[in-house]
Design a protein around this motif. Structure first.
Motif, mmCIF file in Angstrom:
data_model
loop_
_atom_site.group_PDB
_atom_site.id
_atom_site.type_symbol
_atom_site.label_atom_id
_atom_site.label_comp_id
_atom_site.label_asym_id
_atom_site.label_seq_id
_atom_site.Cartn_x
_atom_site.Cartn_y
_atom_site.Cartn_z
ATOM 1 N N ARG A 194 26.415 49.513 67.056
ATOM 2 C CA ARG A 194 27.294 50.484 66.368
ATOM 3 C C ARG A 194 28.326 50.065 65.539
ATOM 4 N NH1 ARG A 194 31.669 53.024 66.701
ATOM 5 N NH2 ARG A 194 32.391 52.203 68.731
ATOM 6 N N ARG A 195 29.183 49.070 66.253
ATOM 7 C CA ARG A 195 30.186 48.398 65.449
ATOM 8 C C ARG A 195 29.718 47.438 64.179
ATOM 9 N NH1 ARG A 195 35.521 48.311 68.362
ATOM 10 N NH2 ARG A 195 35.578 49.682 70.121
ATOM 11 N N VAL A 196 28.719 46.853 64.631
ATOM 12 C CA VAL A 196 28.247 46.112 63.482
ATOM 13 C C VAL A 196 27.710 46.832 62.274
ATOM 14 C CG1 VAL A 196 26.240 44.505 62.972
ATOM 15 C CG2 VAL A 196 27.657 43.932 64.787
ATOM 16 N N THR A 197 27.036 48.056 62.597
ATOM 17 C CA THR A 197 26.432 48.829 61.427
ATOM 18 C C THR A 197 27.775 49.285 60.726
ATOM 19 O OG1 THR A 197 24.497 49.249 62.776
ATOM 20 C CG2 THR A 197 25.135 51.141 60.934
ATOM 21 N N GLU A 198 28.861 49.931 61.609
ATOM 22 C CA GLU A 198 29.791 50.454 60.901
ATOM 23 C C GLU A 198 30.706 49.187 59.847
ATOM 24 O OE1 GLU A 198 33.531 53.759 61.739
ATOM 25 O OE2 GLU A 198 33.481 51.670 63.134
ATOM 26 N N VAL A 199 30.942 48.211 60.324
ATOM 27 C CA VAL A 199 31.460 47.234 59.687
ATOM 28 C C VAL A 199 30.675 46.916 58.347
ATOM 29 C CG1 VAL A 199 32.110 44.873 59.464
ATOM 30 C CG2 VAL A 199 33.024 46.188 61.296
ATOM 31 N N VAL A 200 29.460 46.794 58.553
ATOM 32 C CA VAL A 200 28.484 46.272 57.362
ATOM 33 C C VAL A 200 28.598 47.365 56.372
ATOM 34 C CG1 VAL A 200 26.295 45.703 56.386
ATOM 35 C CG2 VAL A 200 27.281 44.716 58.471
ATOM 36 N N THR A 201 28.372 48.754 56.880
ATOM 37 C CA THR A 201 28.033 49.878 55.704
ATOM 38 C C THR A 201 29.614 50.134 55.082
ATOM 39 O OG1 THR A 201 28.492 51.334 57.484
ATOM 40 C CG2 THR A 201 26.460 50.899 57.035
ATOM 41 N N THR A 202 30.675 49.859 55.949
ATOM 42 C CA THR A 202 31.934 50.082 55.076
ATOM 43 C C THR A 202 32.335 49.056 54.491
ATOM 44 O OG1 THR A 202 32.824 51.236 57.267
ATOM 45 C CG2 THR A 202 34.489 50.234 55.710
ATOM 46 N N LEU A 203 32.008 47.658 54.677
ATOM 47 C CA LEU A 203 32.224 46.733 53.583
ATOM 48 C C LEU A 203 31.535 46.818 52.355
ATOM 49 C CD1 LEU A 203 32.180 43.418 55.874
ATOM 50 C CD2 LEU A 203 34.077 44.710 55.038
ATOM 51 N N LYS A 204 30.012 47.198 52.462
ATOM 52 C CA LYS A 204 29.381 47.435 51.174
ATOM 53 C C LYS A 204 29.905 48.766 50.328
ATOM 54 C CE LYS A 204 24.701 46.550 51.298
ATOM 55 N NZ LYS A 204 24.838 45.012 50.693
ATOM 56 N N ALA A 205 30.390 49.652 51.166
ATOM 57 C CA ALA A 205 31.160 50.579 50.378
ATOM 58 C C ALA A 205 32.132 50.223 49.745
ATOM 59 C CB ALA A 205 31.170 52.032 51.250
ATOM 60 N N ALA A 206 33.175 49.735 50.359
ATOM 61 C CA ALA A 206 34.251 49.088 49.962
ATOM 62 C C ALA A 206 34.053 48.255 48.559
ATOM 63 C CB ALA A 206 35.096 48.565 50.958
ATOM 64 N N PHE A 207 32.992 47.204 48.746
ATOM 65 C CA PHE A 207 32.852 46.228 47.774
ATOM 66 C C PHE A 207 32.320 46.878 46.374
ATOM 67 C CE2 PHE A 207 32.051 42.744 51.050
ATOM 68 C CZ PHE A 207 33.546 42.831 51.433
ATOM 69 N N TYR A 247 36.126 40.919 42.639
ATOM 70 C CA TYR A 247 36.182 40.385 41.894
ATOM 71 C C TYR A 247 34.664 40.302 40.983
ATOM 72 C CZ TYR A 247 36.020 35.945 38.795
ATOM 73 O OH TYR A 247 36.036 34.945 37.768
ATOM 74 N N ARG A 248 33.488 40.310 41.723
ATOM 75 C CA ARG A 248 32.319 40.312 41.177
ATOM 76 C C ARG A 248 31.535 41.609 41.383
ATOM 77 N NH1 ARG A 248 28.614 36.535 45.138
ATOM 78 N NH2 ARG A 248 29.932 36.747 46.778
ATOM 79 N N PRO A 249 30.820 42.318 40.850
ATOM 80 C CA PRO A 249 30.326 43.505 40.986
ATOM 81 C C PRO A 249 29.425 43.352 42.589
ATOM 82 C CG PRO A 249 29.701 43.128 38.977
ATOM 83 C CD PRO A 249 30.271 41.732 39.176
ATOM 84 N N SER A 250 29.897 44.492 43.276
ATOM 85 C CA SER A 250 29.354 44.584 44.508
ATOM 86 C C SER A 250 29.975 43.578 45.523
ATOM 87 C CB SER A 250 27.688 44.263 44.658
ATOM 88 O OG SER A 250 27.140 45.342 43.878
ATOM 89 N N GLY A 251 30.871 42.577 45.190
ATOM 90 C CA GLY A 251 31.673 41.920 46.271
ATOM 91 C C GLY A 251 30.923 40.916 46.799
ATOM 92 N N PRO A 252 31.367 40.333 47.982
ATOM 93 C CA PRO A 252 30.684 39.288 48.549
ATOM 94 C C PRO A 252 29.306 39.682 49.085
ATOM 95 C CG PRO A 252 32.863 39.410 49.477
ATOM 96 C CD PRO A 252 32.747 40.418 48.510
ATOM 97 N N TRP A 253 28.378 38.553 49.038
ATOM 98 C CA TRP A 253 27.009 38.966 49.726
ATOM 99 C C TRP A 253 27.188 39.155 51.205
ATOM 100 C CZ3 TRP A 253 22.096 39.280 47.603
ATOM 101 C CH2 TRP A 253 21.178 39.090 48.512
#
Length: 323
Positions: free
Chosen positions: A128-141, A160-166
């Motif tokens: 659950r925590r992995v999923t929340e972190v990844v979805t939050t990062l992608k939304a923030a990026f 800095y770049r569209p969509s942020g870090p990979w």
């Protein structure tokens, strides 16, 4: 050819080196590598380790980014359950801008029981925590407002770049592989056998087949003019590296290249660590269709001078003959 460096900053007491000196040496090594055209530098994350394993990879990469111009960086892996998703996203947005888009992430669930006790995080909450972190990062990026725990939020600055870090996911199980296909940009398996689960899930979701795993077996390579003497000097640090990882991973039956060994003979037989001459490495690289060298110069608390001796051999006697 390409080459890369990795650091985890283990610094056992018997190494006799201060953490500050080890950090300073790594920054010098990264600046040196950037000047020579290094393709990637990777740092890792663990917490509360007796040997001082790096707990703050974002801070370290900020320092490294300030000393370099072109090399790309990766956190492999960032242990999601120990981070507040919004604060992590803010730190990574700053790092993305500071490095001018040179940072990528491998997010993992973690496996060391003492670390979960340190942060008072139940291990059964990892997915659950992995999923929340990844979805939050992608939304923030995305740079746009997004929903977070029932409210609308907007983090600044934007990437800095569209969509942020990979963002890739790391893991060694079928659930981790299939989760990566659903929520991440890629998958970095610590057990190569689970790649096929990722591949299957990607296609089941209607996306193109990613093909065979791009990640091969990894070994720690060190250069020395006399490999037998090099083994004598370096064996204590290789043993520390192998056995500390092995002890952690035995707790949770994690499948990785590391396992506890009894002595140096067993360590050498494992093939996980090797000491070769510059001529041997040149021969290997020339025979490869995609020549690549990956170094872990401070492995297991390696003395700084000994680490530099390997890197200088690469600079003087390998790189000019292969590049």
């Amino acid at each position: 050819m390409r080459f890369a460096l990795r650091f985890d900053f283990r610094n056992p007491e018997f190494a006799g080196t201060s953490t500050a000196d080890r950090y300073a040496a790594a920054l010098d090594m990264v600046e040196w590598a950037d000047r020579l055209g290094c393709s990637a530098v990777t740092v890792s994350e663990h917490h509360g380790s007796a040997d001082g394993y790096l707990p703050s990879p974002v801070v370290m990469l900020a320092a490294m980014a300030a000393r370099t111009r072109t090399v790309r960086f990766s956190i492999a892996a960032l242990i999601a359950p120990f981070h507040d998703p919004l604060r992590l996203a803010e730190d990574l947005l700053v790092l993305d801008n500071l490095s001018q888009g040179r940072v990528d992430l491998v997010v993992a669930a973690g496996y060391v029981r003492e670390e979960f006790e340190l942060f008072d995080v139940p291990m059964n909450e990892r997915p659950r925590r992995v999923t929340e972190v990844v979805t939050t990062l992608k939304a923030a990026f995305s740079g746009q407002p997004f929903d977070y725990r029932g409210r609308r939020v907007h983090l600044t600055p934007g990437p800095y770049r569209p969509s942020g870090p990979w963002i890739s996911l790391g893991g060694s199980s079928e659930p981790a592989a299939r989760r990566a296909a659903r929520i991440a940009d890629g998958f970095i398996p610590s057990d190569l056998r689970v790649w096929e689960f990722y591949r299957d899930e990607v296609q089941r979701l209607g996306r193109p087949d990613p093909g065979p795993s791009p990640i091969g077996a990894t070994r720690t390579t060190v250069l020395a003019q006399d490999p037998d003497k090099g083994w004598q000097e370096m064996a204590p640090y290789f043993l520390h590296q192998m056995n500390t990882y092995g002890a952690w991973q035995a707790q949770d039956d994690v499948s990785t290249p590391y396992r506890s060994v009894a002595d140096v003979d067993e360590l050498r037989a494992s093939g996980q660590f090797r000491v070769v001459t510059p001529d041997q490495l040149v021969t290997e690289l020339r025979a490869s269709r995609t020549p690549f060298a990956n170094f872990h110069p401070l492995c297991g608390g390696m003395p700084i001078d000994l680490a530099w001796s390997s890197l200088r051999l690469f600079e003087r006697e390998v790189l000019p003959r292969v590049a």
